[in-house]
Motif scaffolding. Sequence first.
Motif: not given
Length: 184
Positions: A46-67
Amino acid sequence: MDDVTQVEQLKYERMWDLDDYRTYSPGEKALSAVISVLKEGTTLGDFGCGTGRAAQGLQARGFDVTGIDFAANCLDPEVNIPFEQHCLWELPSDMLFDVGYCTDVMEHIPPRKVHATLKCISGATRLGCFFQIATFKDKFGGKIGEPLHLSVQPAEVWESVLMKHWPHVKMLRGGRDARFWVSH
């Protein structure tokens, strides 16, 4: 760190200190546009993740995410995701994800750093990247007396800019929040 990087990093650290800047999270609103085309387990930056809420939403759906963001204070306190602090136009050469997620970021990049940013994101993504790019001037920068949207362009201009870095560019929608899927 060059002067532009330092100025921009300090500007965003000031913005993230403002609670009302955190209320708007375009990345959260765009999740459905990317979730439907990805497989569970996909590594995602998540490039330019900001608050990280989108990345956390992706993580909750099974994706291996780095902000990834250059403001150390950008993540909301309740967000718990892997995070790396980097400037997007100076990403480490060994950073690699299956796909990228970049929402409400490119319009914030100084014009002279746009191509370096896209080159770094292209090099850090194996398959491609989802972009959502605002095509209008910002309102929040007035709170600190500085503009935030520095690279405001129509969707068609962004499409041609993205084509310089990816052979396949599909505009998913134009308008105020233009969306693109780019792939190698």
